[in-house]
Write an enzyme that holds these catalytic residues in place. Structure first.
Site, PDB file in Angstrom:
ATOM      1  CB  ALA A 246      -0.910  -0.007   1.225  1.00 54.41           C
TER       2      ALA A 246
ATOM      3  CB  VAL B  71       4.903   1.184   3.741  1.00 51.42           C
ATOM      4  CG1 VAL B  71       4.569   2.630   3.365  1.00 51.42           C
ATOM      5  CG2 VAL B  71       4.139   0.780   4.999  1.00 51.42           C
ATOM      6  CE  LYS B  72       3.845   0.106  -5.021  1.00 46.84           C
ATOM      7  NZ  LYS B  72       2.948  -0.154  -6.171  1.00 46.84           N
ATOM      8  CB  ILE B  73       8.780   4.477   0.171  1.00 50.51           C
ATOM      9  CG1 ILE B  73       8.266   3.905   1.499  1.00 50.51           C
ATOM     10  CG2 ILE B  73       9.357   5.867   0.346  1.00 50.51           C
ATOM     11  CD1 ILE B  73       7.377   4.806   2.284  1.00 50.51           C
TER      12      ILE B  73
END
Length: 215
Positions: A56, A82-84
């Site tokens: 996400a 967590v997509k960064i």
């Protein structure tokens, strides 16, 4: 090679899980917006369908806000990744989150150098994009090959996700190059299962069986 489904459509996820071919899901703000639903509700529902990594993406551009978003996302479910985005502030966030035990997926990667930086910062996954490079007349598979070679040279623990996959050829080429994961839309999984000779062969088998089944 593992397959993740690139979608926020829960019905597609259910169907892919039933096929038994995926072990994770990746989403992004565009995919979430396409569903027109509350972000947390969608991610929670996805977590109830598949027991695997669920990426996400943050929508902030400063380290502090990215970390804050990531911590809130991580509370939704233990499988959240967590997509960064791969920007300097993103690297800071990846580094901080890795220290806090929160898994990250460095996204929007278009060069080997970006992938190396993400791995060094502590990213769990890196997502080099194939299709978007092809769109601007660069060979996206060259990037995948180069990232695989670089990571093999130094035995990085970070896993490589072939992203922005547009066709079955991309999947096959990525597998030959040794990527850990390809993330694909549901329609592409169905395309991967299709071959005209399979259809013709099955039709011939069934036709021949009709000749003898009652004897």
């Amino acid at each position: 090679m593992k397959l993740f489904l690139d979608t926020a459509n829960v019905e597609e996820i259910r169907q892919a899980v039933e096929l038994g071919v995926i072990c994770g899901v990746t989403t992004n703000p565009t995919l979430i917006a396409r569903e027109g639903r509350n972000f947390k509700e969608v991610i929670t529902e996805i977590a109830g369908i598949i027991d695997g990594p669920i990426s996400a993406e943050v929508v902030s551009v400063t380290k502090e806000e990215m970390v804050k978003e990531a911590q809130e996302m991580a509370k939704i479910h233990k499988n959240i990744v967590v997509k960064i985005p791969l920007i300097p502030e993103g690297l800071k966030a990846i580094n901080e989150l890795s220290k806090r035990g929160i898994k990250t997926n460095a996204t929007l990667i278009f060069t080997v150098n970006q992938a190396i930086l993400a791995a060094n910062a502590g990213a769990t996954y890196v997502s080099p994009f194939i299709g978007r490079l092809d769109d601007i007349s660069h060979d996206g598979m060259d990037l995948i090959a180069d990232v695989c070679q670089a990571f093999a040279n130094y035995a990085y623990d970070t896993e490589i996700i072939a992203a922005s996959v547009r066709d079955p050829i991309h999947v096959a080429q990525a597998a030959k190059l040794g990527v850990d994961i390809a993330t694909v839309p549901y329609k592409l999984i169905l395309q991967m299962a299709k071959h005209p000779l399979t259809d013709l062969g099955l039709a011939a088998f069934l036709k021949d069986w009709e000749k003898v089944k009652d004897k």
